[in-house]
Design a protein around this motif. Structure first.
Motif, PDB file in Angstrom:
ATOM      1  N   TYR A  36       0.822  -1.203   0.000  1.00 18.80           N
ATOM      2  CA  TYR A  36       0.000   0.000   0.000  1.00 18.80           C
ATOM      3  C   TYR A  36       0.861   1.260   0.000  1.00 18.80           C
ATOM      4  O   TYR A  36       0.496   2.272  -0.618  1.00 18.80           O
ATOM      5  CB  TYR A  36      -0.916   0.032   1.225  1.00 18.80           C
ATOM      6  CG  TYR A  36      -1.942  -1.080   1.297  1.00 18.80           C
ATOM      7  CD1 TYR A  36      -2.367  -1.758   0.158  1.00 18.80           C
ATOM      8  CD2 TYR A  36      -2.492  -1.453   2.521  1.00 18.80           C
ATOM      9  CE1 TYR A  36      -3.300  -2.777   0.239  1.00 18.80           C
ATOM     10  CE2 TYR A  36      -3.433  -2.471   2.607  1.00 18.80           C
ATOM     11  CZ  TYR A  36      -3.840  -3.128   1.465  1.00 18.80           C
ATOM     12  OH  TYR A  36      -4.763  -4.129   1.550  1.00 18.80           O
ATOM     13  N   ARG A  37       1.970   1.222   0.697  1.00 19.14           N
ATOM     14  CA  ARG A  37       2.841   2.400   0.761  1.00 19.14           C
ATOM     15  C   ARG A  37       3.442   2.726  -0.604  1.00 19.14           C
ATOM     16  O   ARG A  37       3.701   3.887  -0.916  1.00 19.14           O
ATOM     17  CB  ARG A  37       3.963   2.161   1.778  1.00 19.14           C
ATOM     18  CG  ARG A  37       3.506   2.176   3.225  1.00 19.14           C
ATOM     19  CD  ARG A  37       4.557   1.582   4.132  1.00 19.14           C
ATOM     20  NE  ARG A  37       4.137   1.615   5.540  1.00 19.14           N
ATOM     21  CZ  ARG A  37       4.690   0.871   6.498  1.00 19.14           C
ATOM     22  NH1 ARG A  37       5.665   0.021   6.208  1.00 19.14           N
ATOM     23  NH2 ARG A  37       4.253   0.969   7.737  1.00 19.14           N
ATOM     24  N   ARG A  38       3.670   1.699  -1.415  1.00 13.43           N
ATOM     25  CA  ARG A  38       4.272   1.907  -2.739  1.00 13.43           C
ATOM     26  C   ARG A  38       3.239   2.290  -3.797  1.00 13.43           C
ATOM     27  O   ARG A  38       3.591   2.835  -4.840  1.00 13.43           O
ATOM     28  CB  ARG A  38       4.986   0.624  -3.206  1.00 13.43           C
ATOM     29  CG  ARG A  38       6.137   0.177  -2.349  1.00 13.43           C
ATOM     30  CD  ARG A  38       6.939  -0.909  -3.058  1.00 13.43           C
ATOM     31  NE  ARG A  38       6.150  -2.089  -3.370  1.00 13.43           N
ATOM     32  CZ  ARG A  38       6.052  -3.165  -2.594  1.00 13.43           C
ATOM     33  NH1 ARG A  38       6.688  -3.188  -1.425  1.00 13.43           N
ATOM     34  NH2 ARG A  38       5.328  -4.205  -2.960  1.00 13.43           N
ATOM     35  N   LEU A  39       2.001   1.990  -3.539  1.00 14.99           N
ATOM     36  CA  LEU A  39       0.948   2.110  -4.538  1.00 14.99           C
ATOM     37  C   LEU A  39       0.581   3.577  -4.794  1.00 14.99           C
ATOM     38  O   LEU A  39       0.513   4.381  -3.861  1.00 14.99           O
ATOM     39  CB  LEU A  39      -0.287   1.360  -4.044  1.00 14.99           C
ATOM     40  CG  LEU A  39      -1.236   0.799  -5.092  1.00 14.99           C
ATOM     41  CD1 LEU A  39      -0.543  -0.273  -5.920  1.00 14.99           C
ATOM     42  CD2 LEU A  39      -2.470   0.230  -4.422  1.00 14.99           C
ATOM     43  N   LYS A  40       0.336   3.901  -6.054  1.00 11.30           N
ATOM     44  CA  LYS A  40      -0.138   5.237  -6.419  1.00 11.30           C
ATOM     45  C   LYS A  40      -1.610   5.155  -6.791  1.00 11.30           C
ATOM     46  O   LYS A  40      -1.994   4.318  -7.614  1.00 11.30           O
ATOM     47  CB  LYS A  40       0.677   5.784  -7.598  1.00 11.30           C
ATOM     48  CG  LYS A  40       2.120   6.093  -7.256  1.00 11.30           C
ATOM     49  CD  LYS A  40       2.839   6.723  -8.437  1.00 11.30           C
ATOM     50  CE  LYS A  40       4.280   7.077  -8.084  1.00 11.30           C
ATOM     51  NZ  LYS A  40       4.997   7.689  -9.246  1.00 11.30           N
ATOM     52  N   PRO A  41      -2.454   6.006  -6.214  1.00 10.68           N
ATOM     53  CA  PRO A  41      -3.876   5.987  -6.562  1.00 10.68           C
ATOM     54  C   PRO A  41      -4.079   6.239  -8.056  1.00 10.68           C
ATOM     55  O   PRO A  41      -3.415   7.096  -8.646  1.00 10.68           O
ATOM     56  CB  PRO A  41      -4.459   7.128  -5.725  1.00 10.68           C
ATOM     57  CG  PRO A  41      -3.486   7.329  -4.602  1.00 10.68           C
ATOM     58  CD  PRO A  41      -2.149   7.012  -5.168  1.00 10.68           C
ATOM     59  N   HIS A  42      -4.982   5.512  -8.670  1.00 11.69           N
ATOM     60  CA  HIS A  42      -5.240   5.699 -10.103  1.00 11.69           C
ATOM     61  C   HIS A  42      -5.942   7.037 -10.354  1.00 11.69           C
ATOM     62  O   HIS A  42      -6.413   7.700  -9.434  1.00 11.69           O
ATOM     63  CB  HIS A  42      -6.042   4.526 -10.670  1.00 11.69           C
ATOM     64  CG  HIS A  42      -7.388   4.316 -10.048  1.00 11.69           C
ATOM     65  ND1 HIS A  42      -8.465   5.141 -10.292  1.00 11.69           N
ATOM     66  CD2 HIS A  42      -7.853   3.349  -9.199  1.00 11.69           C
ATOM     67  CE1 HIS A  42      -9.518   4.704  -9.635  1.00 11.69           C
ATOM     68  NE2 HIS A  42      -9.185   3.620  -8.949  1.00 11.69           N
ATOM     69  N   ARG A  43      -6.028   7.417 -11.610  1.00 16.23           N
ATOM     70  CA  ARG A  43      -6.503   8.761 -11.978  1.00 16.23           C
ATOM     71  C   ARG A  43      -7.978   8.976 -11.660  1.00 16.23           C
ATOM     72  O   ARG A  43      -8.447  10.119 -11.634  1.00 16.23           O
ATOM     73  CB  ARG A  43      -6.233   9.040 -13.449  1.00 16.23           C
ATOM     74  CG  ARG A  43      -6.828   8.036 -14.408  1.00 16.23           C
ATOM     75  CD  ARG A  43      -6.338   8.296 -15.825  1.00 16.23           C
ATOM     76  NE  ARG A  43      -6.836   7.268 -16.761  1.00 16.23           N
ATOM     77  CZ  ARG A  43      -6.243   6.098 -16.962  1.00 16.23           C
ATOM     78  NH1 ARG A  43      -5.129   5.799 -16.303  1.00 16.23           N
ATOM     79  NH2 ARG A  43      -6.733   5.225 -17.830  1.00 16.23           N
ATOM     80  N   GLY A  44      -8.716   7.901 -11.405  1.00 14.52           N
ATOM     81  CA  GLY A  44     -10.117   8.053 -11.038  1.00 14.52           C
ATOM     82  C   GLY A  44     -10.314   8.840  -9.754  1.00 14.52           C
ATOM     83  O   GLY A  44     -11.302   9.580  -9.607  1.00 14.52           O
ATOM     84  N   TYR A  45      -9.382   8.698  -8.823  1.00 14.52           N
ATOM     85  CA  TYR A  45      -9.469   9.463  -7.571  1.00 14.52           C
ATOM     86  C   TYR A  45      -9.420  10.958  -7.851  1.00 14.52           C
ATOM     87  O   TYR A  45     -10.189  11.738  -7.277  1.00 14.52           O
ATOM     88  CB  TYR A  45      -8.323   9.076  -6.630  1.00 14.52           C
ATOM     89  CG  TYR A  45      -8.403   7.687  -6.060  1.00 14.52           C
ATOM     90  CD1 TYR A  45      -9.017   7.450  -4.832  1.00 14.52           C
ATOM     91  CD2 TYR A  45      -7.839   6.604  -6.716  1.00 14.52           C
ATOM     92  CE1 TYR A  45      -9.072   6.180  -4.283  1.00 14.52           C
ATOM     93  CE2 TYR A  45      -7.886   5.318  -6.180  1.00 14.52           C
ATOM     94  CZ  TYR A  45      -8.511   5.113  -4.969  1.00 14.52           C
ATOM     95  OH  TYR A  45      -8.565   3.851  -4.438  1.00 14.52           O
ATOM     96  N   GLN A  46      -8.501  11.362  -8.741  1.00 17.87           N
ATOM     97  CA  GLN A  46      -8.370  12.779  -9.058  1.00 17.87           C
ATOM     98  C   GLN A  46      -9.597  13.298  -9.791  1.00 17.87           C
ATOM     99  O   GLN A  46     -10.026  14.447  -9.589  1.00 17.87           O
ATOM    100  CB  GLN A  46      -7.120  13.017  -9.910  1.00 17.87           C
ATOM    101  CG  GLN A  46      -6.812  14.493 -10.175  1.00 17.87           C
ATOM    102  CD  GLN A  46      -6.641  15.292  -8.900  1.00 17.87           C
ATOM    103  OE1 GLN A  46      -5.820  14.933  -8.064  1.00 17.87           O
ATOM    104  NE2 GLN A  46      -7.385  16.382  -8.736  1.00 17.87           N
TER     105      GLN A  46
END
Length: 276
Positions: free
Chosen positions: A83-93
């Motif tokens: 989880y620490r390495r993961l980047k949220p996908h563009r859907g969050y933005q």
């Protein structure tokens, strides 16, 4: 999605005063997390557990964590590191952009324990993590009511899924645990979640007469908590639900049933909103 429904969804969002983002595991999958709902998915993600005939309910089990901390923390440590390495996908933005563009007050309600919404920029005070998060710890005893941030490195041998270092409670030295609701768990400290629930109740009370939209993303029937919440609030005349799920997407009108993954459908709606 048919154009008529897409247009109706876009219009509903534009005319709303508030947005509740209800997110299950299907929201995180699009960031690259494995979907291990059900035995096959879990074993596909973790072949070691398949070899040992260990399922999700075994490894995410509080009693088993107490009996075998290295195995329990092998799973939770590996997840925390991922989880620490993961980047949220563009859907969050995109969801954040909707709130800013249409002046929508928002609140996130999620059963995910990965803190992807915080990492994407959603305010901490407007998030309810119904099952807790791996990014906070508590004592297993517990010796006190303390909940603290998980800054432990937790190295894990991914061949054996054994934790090489096990977090300890800084207050008494006993075994620490994630502040997550587990199976066979009667010692979960839900104080932090209780505060979040109060904030959500305040959000609802302040907007009880406003038009609200719930966008339910990747919440399946295996753990139906979020689906039941959407359906309960959806009984109110001022609330519309957008249910997004690849297969388990049915909901009765005037709500919207959208077949597809979370990111896929968010992008489709976003494109429609930008065209208006």
């Amino acid at each position: 999605m048919e154009q008529e429904q897409l247009s109706a969804i876009a219009e509903t969002i534009i005319n709303a005063k508030g947005l509740i983002i209800s997110a299950g595991s299907g929201m995180s999958v699009d960031s690259g997390l494995p979907d291990f709902r059900g035995g096959k998915g879990f074993w596909d993600a973790y072949p070691h557990y398949k070899e040992q005939n260990i399922d999700f309910a075994d490894v995410a089990n509080f009693q088993n964590l107490l009996k075998d901390p290295a195995t329990g923390w092998g799973f939770y440590g590996q997840r925390a590191n991922l989880y620490r390495r993961l980047k949220p996908h563009r859907g969050y933005q995109m969801l954040l952009d909707w709130c800013a563009r249409y002046n929508l007050e928002s609140f996130v309600v999620t059963t995910n324990v990965d803190c992807q919404f915080q990492m994407a920029g959603f305010p901490e005070e407007s998030i309810l993590e119904m099952h807790g998060t791996v990014h906070h710890l508590q004592c297993t005893v517990p010796c006190c009511d303390a909940i603290w941030e998980n800054t432990e490195p937790i190295p894990v041998d991914e061949q054996t899924m054994q934790a090489l270092e096990i977090p300890k409670c800084p207050h008494c030295g006993e075994l620490a645990r994630p502040n997550i609701l587990m199976y066979e768990d009667h010692r979960w400290n839900y104080q932090r979640i209780g505060t979040q629930e109060q904030a959500f109740e305040k959000f609802l009370q302040e907007r009880q007469n406003d038009p609200l939209v719930i966008i339910e993303l990747g919440a399946g029937i295996w753990v139906p908590t979020l689906r039941l919440m959407s359906e309960k609030f959806g009984q109110q005349p001022n609330v519309r639900v957008i249910r997004v799920n690849p297969k388990e997407n049915f909901i009765t009108p005037p709500h919207f049933s959208c077949a597809g993954g979370a990111l896929e459908v968010i992008e489709e709606i976003d494109q429609e909103l930008r065209s208006l």
